[in-house]
Every structure is written in structure tokens, then in C-alpha cells.
Motif scaffolding. Structure first.
Motif, PDB file in Angstrom:
ATOM      1  N   PRO A  39      11.830   3.689 -17.232  1.00 49.67           N
ATOM      2  CA  PRO A  39      10.747   3.698 -18.225  1.00 49.67           C
ATOM      3  C   PRO A  39       9.400   3.292 -17.625  1.00 49.67           C
ATOM      4  CG  PRO A  39      12.683   2.550 -19.081  1.00 49.67           C
ATOM      5  CD  PRO A  39      12.932   2.793 -17.626  1.00 49.67           C
ATOM      6  N   GLU A  40       8.354   3.753 -18.265  1.00 50.06           N
ATOM      7  CA  GLU A  40       6.985   3.492 -17.813  1.00 50.06           C
ATOM      8  C   GLU A  40       6.691   2.002 -17.719  1.00 50.06           C
ATOM      9  OE1 GLU A  40       2.857   4.116 -16.927  1.00 50.06           O
ATOM     10  OE2 GLU A  40       4.543   5.524 -16.881  1.00 50.06           O
ATOM     11  N   TYR A  41       7.216   1.213 -18.664  1.00 53.36           N
ATOM     12  CA  TYR A  41       6.888  -0.214 -18.656  1.00 53.36           C
ATOM     13  C   TYR A  41       7.477  -0.930 -17.445  1.00 53.36           C
ATOM     14  CZ  TYR A  41      11.633  -1.214 -20.323  1.00 53.36           C
ATOM     15  OH  TYR A  41      12.999  -1.306 -20.434  1.00 53.36           O
ATOM     16  N   ARG A  42       8.521  -0.370 -16.840  1.00 49.41           N
ATOM     17  CA  ARG A  42       9.112  -0.980 -15.655  1.00 49.41           C
ATOM     18  C   ARG A  42       8.515  -0.433 -14.370  1.00 49.41           C
ATOM     19  NH1 ARG A  42      15.314  -1.215 -14.864  1.00 49.41           N
ATOM     20  NH2 ARG A  42      14.537  -2.227 -12.991  1.00 49.41           N
ATOM     21  N   LEU A  43       8.262   0.854 -14.349  1.00 49.88           N
ATOM     22  CA  LEU A  43       7.672   1.475 -13.162  1.00 49.88           C
ATOM     23  C   LEU A  43       6.583   2.448 -13.609  1.00 49.88           C
ATOM     24  CD1 LEU A  43       7.583   2.019 -10.129  1.00 49.88           C
ATOM     25  CD2 LEU A  43       9.402   3.709 -10.437  1.00 49.88           C
ATOM     26  N   PRO A  44       5.336   2.018 -13.620  1.00 45.96           N
ATOM     27  CA  PRO A  44       4.245   2.909 -14.031  1.00 45.96           C
ATOM     28  C   PRO A  44       4.210   4.168 -13.171  1.00 45.96           C
ATOM     29  CG  PRO A  44       3.484   0.638 -13.921  1.00 45.96           C
ATOM     30  CD  PRO A  44       4.858   0.661 -13.308  1.00 45.96           C
ATOM     31  N   LYS A  45       4.058   5.304 -13.824  1.00 45.64           N
ATOM     32  CA  LYS A  45       4.092   6.564 -13.093  1.00 45.64           C
ATOM     33  C   LYS A  45       2.896   6.735 -12.171  1.00 45.64           C
ATOM     34  CE  LYS A  45       7.984   7.225 -14.906  1.00 45.64           C
ATOM     35  NZ  LYS A  45       8.141   5.828 -15.323  1.00 45.64           N
ATOM     36  N   ALA A  46       1.828   5.984 -12.427  1.00 45.75           N
ATOM     37  CA  ALA A  46       0.677   6.031 -11.518  1.00 45.75           C
ATOM     38  C   ALA A  46       1.068   5.529 -10.136  1.00 45.75           C
ATOM     39  CB  ALA A  46      -0.471   5.191 -12.079  1.00 45.75           C
ATOM     40  N   ILE A  47       1.973   4.557 -10.086  1.00 48.66           N
ATOM     41  CA  ILE A  47       2.440   4.051  -8.787  1.00 48.66           C
ATOM     42  C   ILE A  47       3.292   5.108  -8.094  1.00 48.66           C
ATOM     43  CG2 ILE A  47       3.954   2.341  -7.698  1.00 48.66           C
ATOM     44  CD1 ILE A  47       2.994   0.336  -9.773  1.00 48.66           C
ATOM     45  N   VAL A  48       4.144   5.791  -8.856  1.00 48.95           N
ATOM     46  CA  VAL A  48       4.952   6.870  -8.286  1.00 48.95           C
ATOM     47  C   VAL A  48       4.029   7.950  -7.717  1.00 48.95           C
ATOM     48  CG1 VAL A  48       6.706   8.627  -8.765  1.00 48.95           C
ATOM     49  CG2 VAL A  48       6.846   6.396  -9.882  1.00 48.95           C
ATOM     50  N   ASP A  49       2.987   8.293  -8.460  1.00 49.76           N
ATOM     51  CA  ASP A  49       2.040   9.310  -8.005  1.00 49.76           C
ATOM     52  C   ASP A  49       1.357   8.894  -6.700  1.00 49.76           C
ATOM     53  OD1 ASP A  49       2.594  10.964 -10.153  1.00 49.76           O
ATOM     54  OD2 ASP A  49       0.967  10.161 -11.388  1.00 49.76           O
ATOM     55  N   GLU A  50       1.013   7.607  -6.595  1.00 47.80           N
ATOM     56  CA  GLU A  50       0.369   7.126  -5.376  1.00 47.80           C
ATOM     57  C   GLU A  50       1.294   7.249  -4.168  1.00 47.80           C
ATOM     58  OE1 GLU A  50      -0.831   3.148  -6.152  1.00 47.80           O
ATOM     59  OE2 GLU A  50      -2.340   3.703  -7.653  1.00 47.80           O
ATOM     60  N   GLU A  51       2.552   6.904  -4.359  1.00 41.61           N
ATOM     61  CA  GLU A  51       3.523   7.008  -3.261  1.00 41.61           C
ATOM     62  C   GLU A  51       3.707   8.464  -2.835  1.00 41.61           C
ATOM     63  OE1 GLU A  51       5.246   4.528  -1.651  1.00 41.61           O
ATOM     64  OE2 GLU A  51       3.975   3.108  -2.711  1.00 41.61           O
ATOM     65  N   ILE A  52       3.812   9.354  -3.811  1.00 37.08           N
ATOM     66  CA  ILE A  52       4.019  10.770  -3.500  1.00 37.08           C
ATOM     67  C   ILE A  52       2.785  11.342  -2.804  1.00 37.08           C
ATOM     68  CG2 ILE A  52       4.366  13.058  -4.531  1.00 37.08           C
ATOM     69  CD1 ILE A  52       6.067  11.620  -6.688  1.00 37.08           C
ATOM     70  N   ALA A  53       1.610  10.887  -3.215  1.00 40.22           N
ATOM     71  CA  ALA A  53       0.375  11.349  -2.565  1.00 40.22           C
ATOM     72  C   ALA A  53       0.357  10.965  -1.091  1.00 40.22           C
ATOM     73  CB  ALA A  53      -0.838  10.774  -3.281  1.00 40.22           C
ATOM     74  N   GLU A  54       0.883   9.785  -0.768  1.00 40.85           N
ATOM     75  CA  GLU A  54       0.944   9.376   0.637  1.00 40.85           C
ATOM     76  C   GLU A  54       1.901  10.266   1.427  1.00 40.85           C
ATOM     77  OE1 GLU A  54       1.548   5.289   1.459  1.00 40.85           O
ATOM     78  OE2 GLU A  54       0.155   4.587  -0.064  1.00 40.85           O
ATOM     79  N   ILE A  55       2.978  10.677   0.794  1.00 36.31           N
ATOM     80  CA  ILE A  55       3.939  11.568   1.464  1.00 36.31           C
ATOM     81  C   ILE A  55       3.309  12.937   1.697  1.00 36.31           C
ATOM     82  CG2 ILE A  55       6.170  12.737   1.175  1.00 36.31           C
ATOM     83  CD1 ILE A  55       7.063  10.190  -0.382  1.00 36.31           C
ATOM     84  N   ALA A  56       2.583  13.419   0.690  1.00 37.60           N
ATOM     85  CA  ALA A  56       1.903  14.710   0.851  1.00 37.60           C
ATOM     86  C   ALA A  56       0.828  14.625   1.931  1.00 37.60           C
ATOM     87  CB  ALA A  56       1.294  15.140  -0.476  1.00 37.60           C
ATOM     88  N   ALA A  57       0.219  13.449   2.081  1.00 37.93           N
ATOM     89  CA  ALA A  57      -0.880  13.284   3.034  1.00 37.93           C
ATOM     90  C   ALA A  57      -0.433  13.414   4.479  1.00 37.93           C
ATOM     91  CB  ALA A  57      -1.562  11.936   2.816  1.00 37.93           C
ATOM     92  N   VAL A  58       0.865  13.189   4.744  1.00 42.58           N
ATOM     93  CA  VAL A  58       1.337  13.347   6.125  1.00 42.58           C
ATOM     94  C   VAL A  58       1.787  14.781   6.390  1.00 42.58           C
ATOM     95  CG1 VAL A  58       1.999  10.928   6.317  1.00 42.58           C
ATOM     96  CG2 VAL A  58       3.714  12.612   5.594  1.00 42.58           C
ATOM     97  N   GLY A  59       1.568  15.668   5.415  1.00 44.80           N
ATOM     98  CA  GLY A  59       1.818  17.081   5.646  1.00 44.80           C
ATOM     99  C   GLY A  59       3.022  17.671   4.942  1.00 44.80           C
ATOM    100  N   VAL A  60       3.728  16.879   4.155  1.00 45.86           N
ATOM    101  CA  VAL A  60       4.887  17.409   3.434  1.00 45.86           C
ATOM    102  C   VAL A  60       4.415  18.334   2.323  1.00 45.86           C
ATOM    103  CG1 VAL A  60       6.858  16.813   1.973  1.00 45.86           C
ATOM    104  CG2 VAL A  60       6.289  15.379   3.943  1.00 45.86           C
TER     105      VAL A  60
END
Length: 230
Positions: free
Chosen positions: A44-65
Motif C-alpha cells: 500500500p501507498e502508506y507503507r511504500l510511497p510510489k514516488a520512492i519506487v519511481d525514483e529507484e526505477i529512474a536510477e535504473i533507467a539512467a544507467v541505460g536499462v
């Protein structure tokens, strides 16, 4: 090398990140609208805000994935055709099926698995669970389900076949659920779900611990419910 990863959850994304850091050309495909898997659709959002998930995924995309959503293997492309595009393929599809209630009546409308319920909530939907919900289980997913159901306006009772000390859910999660109004029914196991075309009554068998294991007593009670979530 070119590597294709099937599944954009924690496992697939982590594999893609480290492979890309080693210089490989990596593409991740996922069946859902956004990457994240259970991080996005099971917590649920209250436990893991999706903005944090988006930030992590953006870092993965930034290395070329490269990330491709709404691609379901076996429907949009066969596994064989997918495999031919890459030097190697990683299958990280996760475990998206919940354990059912495992009692007569679990096929009735109003009986939902926890993963299906949380996925619907995280997609922004409002599952029709009514005002009186029984949640079967004692783990963190059960607590997530219970607290999410409270946020939809339901009165929630967690039904667990062992005692409080045996609950695998984190103590702070249990305490916070209680503070939010979740009730707990310990040493109770679902025996049957009854209703006229939908779940209306949950029959539970009272349990007792024998050598630390729950055992049925042959004594039953009923609970009025509008939904049962396993």
C-alpha cells in the motif's frame, strides 16, 4: 551482450541494473502499466510511497536499462520469439497468486485474494468490499489488506488460527492496525463461507494450541461479513 528480462519487479529490476553496470545491453519487459511489480502493486501507498519506487526505477533507467510495459509474454509475444532477440533471458515473473481461504464457499462473490485486492487498490480502484470485512491470515500481507480496507471505510476483523504471539506480521504493523480500528479474532479458523449469491456469513471453528500447533475444537461461531479477503 544483449539481455532480455521478463518481469519488472524487484528481482528483474535488480538483475537489469547490475547487468547494465557491467556494460550489457538490457531490456526489461513487464505486463503491468508501470514497473515495480509487488513494490508498486502489492504494497500500500502508506507503507511504500510510489514516488520512492519511481525514483529507484529512474536510477535504473539512467544507467541505460530499457523499460517496456504492457508486454505480456505468451500474449503479445511468444517466449521463443522473445528469446531469439537476446543472447540471454532472465525470467523474474514473481508470485502473483494468493493462497485462497481453503474452505467451502470460497468461490462466492465477495471472497477475494489479498494480492488481487491490493493490486486493485494500488491501481486506484475501489473494490466493492462493503462495510464488514474479514481478513484471513496473520502475516504482513494480511495487515496490509486490513489497513487498506479500513481506508475504504470498512470495519475489519483479522481472523487468525493461532494466538497473538504466533503472528508472523511485524509487531509495529499489528499495533498500528489496532490503533486504526482493526479487530483481531485469534485461535479461529475459517470453516465455511455462506451467502445467497455472495459472501454474507463466515463460519469459524474455534481453535486451541496443542504442543504449539492449532487444533480444532469442534466448536463453531459465525460472523456477518460483506467480504472475505485471504
Amino acid at each position: 551482450k544483449k539481455v532480455g528480462v521478463i518481469g519488472g519487479g524487484p528481482g528483474g529490476l535488480a538483475a537489469a541494473y547490475y547487468l547494465a553496470c557491467k556494460g550489457h545491453d538490457v531490456t526489461v519487459v513487464d505486463a503491468m502499466p508501470k514497473m515495480g511489480g509487488m513494490l508498486r502493486y502489492g504494497i500500500p501507498e502508506y507503507r511504500l510511497p510510489k514516488a520512492i519506487v519511481d525514483e529507484e526505477i529512474a536510477e535504473i533507467a539512467a544507467v541505460g536499462v530499457k523499460l517496456q510495459n504492457n508486454v505480456r509474454i505468451g500474449k503479445d509475444i511468444s517466449f521463443d520469439d522473445f528469446r531469439k532477440q537476446y543472447d540471454a533471458a532472465i525470467v523474474a515473473i514473481g508470485a502473483w497468486k494468493s493462497t485462497g481461504v481453503r474452505c467451502p464457499g470460497e468461490e462466492l462473490p465477495g471472497v477475494i485474494t489479498g494480492i488481487d485486492f491490493l493490486r486493485a487498490v494500488n491501481l486506484g480502484e475501489s473494490p466493492a468490499i462493503g462495510t464488514s470485512v474479514a481478513v484471513i491470515g496473520g502475516g504482513n500481507v494480511a495487515i496490509d489488506v486490513a489497513r487498506a480496507a479500513v481506508r475504504l471505510g470498512a470495519e475489519v476483523t483479522v481472523v487468525y488460527r493461532r494466538d497473538r504471539d504466533s503472528m508472523p506480521a511485524a509487531d509495529d504493523e499489528i499495533a498500528e492496525a489496532a490503533e486504526e480500528g482493526v479487530s483481531f479474532r485469534f485461535l479461529a479458523s475459517p470453516a465455511e463461507i455462506l451467502g445467497d449469491g455472495k459472501a454474507e456469513t463466515l463460519k469459524i471453528e474455534l481453535m486451541e494450541l496443542r504442543c504449539g500447533k492449532p487444533a480444532g475444537t469442534g466448536v463453531y461461531e459465525t460472523m456477518n461479513v460483506s467480504a472475505v479477503i485471504s
